[in-house]
Design a protein around this motif. Structure first.
Motif, PDB file in Angstrom:
ATOM      1  N   TYR A  63       0.863  -1.183   0.000  1.00 26.15           N
ATOM      2  CA  TYR A  63       0.000   0.000   0.000  1.00 26.15           C
ATOM      3  C   TYR A  63       0.896   1.228   0.000  1.00 26.15           C
ATOM      4  CZ  TYR A  63      -3.611   3.366   1.194  1.00 26.15           C
ATOM      5  OH  TYR A  63      -4.479   4.438   1.166  1.00 26.15           O
ATOM      6  N   ARG A  64       0.509   2.229  -0.799  1.00 23.61           N
ATOM      7  CA  ARG A  64       1.305   3.452  -0.873  1.00 23.61           C
ATOM      8  C   ARG A  64       0.403   4.665  -0.988  1.00 23.61           C
ATOM      9  NH1 ARG A  64       4.821   6.619  -4.704  1.00 23.61           N
ATOM     10  NH2 ARG A  64       6.745   7.026  -3.521  1.00 23.61           N
ATOM     11  N   MET A  65       0.688   5.681  -0.197  1.00 22.40           N
ATOM     12  CA  MET A  65       0.040   6.973  -0.303  1.00 22.40           C
ATOM     13  C   MET A  65       1.116   7.983  -0.696  1.00 22.40           C
ATOM     14  SD  MET A  65      -2.648   8.911  -0.150  1.00 22.40           S
ATOM     15  CE  MET A  65      -3.885   7.824   0.590  1.00 22.40           C
ATOM     16  N   ILE A  98       3.923   7.687   2.241  1.00 24.17           N
ATOM     17  CA  ILE A  98       3.803   6.659   3.272  1.00 24.17           C
ATOM     18  C   ILE A  98       3.617   5.328   2.558  1.00 24.17           C
ATOM     19  CG2 ILE A  98       2.438   5.789   5.215  1.00 24.17           C
ATOM     20  CD1 ILE A  98       1.501   8.709   5.660  1.00 24.17           C
ATOM     21  N   GLU A  99       4.425   4.332   2.897  1.00 23.34           N
ATOM     22  CA  GLU A  99       4.340   3.021   2.282  1.00 23.34           C
ATOM     23  C   GLU A  99       4.256   1.947   3.348  1.00 23.34           C
ATOM     24  OE1 GLU A  99       6.957   3.650  -1.818  1.00 23.34           O
ATOM     25  OE2 GLU A  99       7.899   2.737  -0.068  1.00 23.34           O
ATOM     26  N   PHE A 100       3.469   0.896   3.070  1.00 23.25           N
ATOM     27  CA  PHE A 100       3.447  -0.300   3.900  1.00 23.25           C
ATOM     28  C   PHE A 100       4.053  -1.438   3.076  1.00 23.25           C
ATOM     29  CE2 PHE A 100       0.086   2.341   5.668  1.00 23.25           C
ATOM     30  CZ  PHE A 100       0.374   2.260   7.026  1.00 23.25           C
ATOM     31  N   LEU A 101       4.946  -2.203   3.707  1.00 23.07           N
ATOM     32  CA  LEU A 101       5.709  -3.219   2.998  1.00 23.07           C
ATOM     33  C   LEU A 101       5.601  -4.565   3.688  1.00 23.07           C
ATOM     34  CD1 LEU A 101       7.652  -0.395   3.296  1.00 23.07           C
ATOM     35  CD2 LEU A 101       8.789  -1.580   1.436  1.00 23.07           C
ATOM     36  N   ILE A 116       8.313   5.967   5.688  1.00 19.44           N
ATOM     37  CA  ILE A 116       7.796   7.330   5.579  1.00 19.44           C
ATOM     38  C   ILE A 116       8.907   8.252   5.101  1.00 19.44           C
ATOM     39  CG2 ILE A 116       6.523   9.173   6.740  1.00 19.44           C
ATOM     40  CD1 ILE A 116       6.077   7.178   9.073  1.00 19.44           C
ATOM     41  N   LYS A 117       8.589   9.076   4.114  1.00 22.37           N
ATOM     42  CA  LYS A 117       9.485  10.161   3.709  1.00 22.37           C
ATOM     43  C   LYS A 117       8.839  11.463   4.164  1.00 22.37           C
ATOM     44  CE  LYS A 117      11.607   7.845  -0.254  1.00 22.37           C
ATOM     45  NZ  LYS A 117      11.915   7.927  -1.705  1.00 22.37           N
ATOM     46  N   TRP A 118       9.528  12.185   5.047  1.00 24.05           N
ATOM     47  CA  TRP A 118       8.917  13.330   5.699  1.00 24.05           C
ATOM     48  C   TRP A 118       9.974  14.245   6.270  1.00 24.05           C
ATOM     49  CZ3 TRP A 118       6.302  11.344  10.864  1.00 24.05           C
ATOM     50  CH2 TRP A 118       7.155  10.449  11.511  1.00 24.05           C
ATOM     51  N   GLY A 119       9.557  15.328   6.927  1.00 25.73           N
ATOM     52  CA  GLY A 119      10.511  16.239   7.531  1.00 25.73           C
ATOM     53  C   GLY A 119       9.827  17.359   8.282  1.00 25.73           C
ATOM     54  N   VAL A 120      10.624  18.150   8.976  1.00 22.60           N
ATOM     55  CA  VAL A 120      10.135  19.284   9.772  1.00 22.60           C
ATOM     56  C   VAL A 120      10.888  20.537   9.348  1.00 22.60           C
ATOM     57  CG1 VAL A 120       9.945  20.262  12.098  1.00 22.60           C
ATOM     58  CG2 VAL A 120       9.567  17.810  11.744  1.00 22.60           C
ATOM     59  N   ASP A 121      10.135  21.601   9.108  1.00 22.99           N
ATOM     60  CA  ASP A 121      10.740  22.895   8.812  1.00 22.99           C
ATOM     61  C   ASP A 121      10.848  23.766  10.057  1.00 22.99           C
ATOM     62  OD1 ASP A 121      11.082  22.400   6.049  1.00 22.99           O
ATOM     63  OD2 ASP A 121       8.983  22.871   5.692  1.00 22.99           O
ATOM     64  N   LYS A 122       9.919  23.585  11.003  1.00 27.97           N
ATOM     65  CA  LYS A 122       9.982  24.333  12.269  1.00 27.97           C
ATOM     66  C   LYS A 122       9.332  23.520  13.374  1.00 27.97           C
ATOM     67  CE  LYS A 122       9.065  28.782  14.469  1.00 27.97           C
ATOM     68  NZ  LYS A 122      10.463  28.851  14.931  1.00 27.97           N
ATOM     69  N   TYR A 123      10.058  23.354  14.482  1.00 32.61           N
ATOM     70  CA  TYR A 123       9.545  22.612  15.632  1.00 32.61           C
ATOM     71  C   TYR A 123       8.821  23.548  16.597  1.00 32.61           C
ATOM     72  CZ  TYR A 123      12.521  18.676  14.298  1.00 32.61           C
ATOM     73  OH  TYR A 123      13.101  17.636  13.622  1.00 32.61           O
ATOM     74  N   PRO A 124       7.729  23.089  17.232  1.00 27.32           N
ATOM     75  CA  PRO A 124       7.069  23.920  18.249  1.00 27.32           C
ATOM     76  C   PRO A 124       7.949  24.037  19.488  1.00 27.32           C
ATOM     77  CG  PRO A 124       6.088  21.728  18.183  1.00 27.32           C
ATOM     78  CD  PRO A 124       7.056  21.802  17.033  1.00 27.32           C
ATOM     79  N   GLU A 125       8.167  25.238  19.921  1.00 30.19           N
ATOM     80  CA  GLU A 125       9.059  25.471  21.052  1.00 30.19           C
ATOM     81  C   GLU A 125       8.410  24.980  22.349  1.00 30.19           C
ATOM     82  OE1 GLU A 125      11.234  29.217  23.356  1.00 30.19           O
ATOM     83  OE2 GLU A 125      10.362  29.481  21.347  1.00 30.19           O
ATOM     84  N   GLY A 126       9.132  24.147  23.088  1.00 31.96           N
ATOM     85  CA  GLY A 126       8.633  23.649  24.366  1.00 31.96           C
ATOM     86  C   GLY A 126       8.137  22.223  24.343  1.00 31.96           C
ATOM     87  N   ALA A 127       7.970  21.630  23.154  1.00 33.69           N
ATOM     88  CA  ALA A 127       7.545  20.231  23.084  1.00 33.69           C
ATOM     89  C   ALA A 127       8.648  19.331  23.625  1.00 33.69           C
ATOM     90  CB  ALA A 127       7.211  19.855  21.646  1.00 33.69           C
TER      91      ALA A 127
END
Length: 228
Positions: free
Chosen positions: A26-28, A221-224, A91-102
């Motif tokens: 399955y792939r999205m 997102i892929e399931f293998l 999963i191929k993903w990333g963050v451009d800005k993290y919430p401060e305090g998490a």
């Protein structure tokens, strides 16, 4: 930290080269859409929007699905789907800005982005009279200060939910690839010999109780199947 559980064995993250011959069942893929509002496309794909999902301004930018907020906000995008013979998620993903305090170690259970996978249909107690019960689930998230190679439990869903920090250290503005053995994690965390079929997945952002500005993205997102 009574609400945080640290796993003392190696987590089921795997080297990408060791699963190269596995089958994608399955792939999205979010990379083929033109830039613009992502809500119509997500609705067409069968996603359900919960909490403040639409306030996260889901949009396609530069071959990515981007979500962001400048406030304290939480939103969840849910897709029900039955996936058979899947043991891994990629999963191929990333963050451009993290919430401060998490910080999960400090009990601030917030994420710039997380992908959740549910198993089966049986509803497990949420631990709250307000929150709905849920099937077993495993969540992966990208953290700025959280511990990699550990599993966390949150304030709720302690019986049926586990959260793994897939990458920490504040890496921003680049795509990272996460490969994770769902089958092994489920058996280890919930002490089950048999893993129910995957019944859905979701992605979310939650910046409540933080200096809320955050931005993150997903490419696919892929399931293998099992390793070949």
């Amino acid at each position: 930290m009574p609400l945080v559980y640290f796993l003392t064995v190696m987590l089921p993250f795997v080297l990408l080269g060791k699963i190269a011959s596995a089958e994608v069942v399955y792939r999205m893929d979010f990379t083929q859409q033109p830039d613009g509002d992502a809500i119509p496309w997500l609705e067409k794909q069968g996603f359900e929007f919960q909490l403040g999902a639409k306030k996260l301004n889901p949009r396609f930018e530069n071959h990515k699905l981007v979500i962001s907020t400048s406030n304290e906000e939480a939103g969840l995008f849910i897709k029900e789907v039955t996936v058979k013979n899947a043991k891994y998620i990629k999963i191929k993903w990333g963050v451009d800005k993290y919430p401060e305090g998490a910080s999960w170690d400090d009990g601030v259970y917030r994420v710039p982005i997380a992908v959740m996978v549910t198993f089966g249909k049986q509803k497990i107690d949420s631990g709250s009279v307000v929150l709905p019960n849920s099937p077993y689930f495993i969540g992966l998230f990208l953290g700025e200060k959280d511990q990699e190679e550990y599993a966390y439990t949150g304030k709720y869903y302690q019986k049926g939910g586990r959260y793994f920090c897939a990458l920490s250290g504040g890496t921003t503005e680049k795509t990272v690839t996460t490969m994770f053995n769902l089958d092994e994690a489920f058996k280890e965390q919930f002490k089950k010999g048999r893993v129910p079929l995957i019944s859905g997945f979701s992605f979310q952002m939650n910046t409540k109780d933080t200096q809320g500005e955050a931005e993150a993205f997903i490419e696919s997102i892929e399931f293998l199947t099992d390793m070949g």
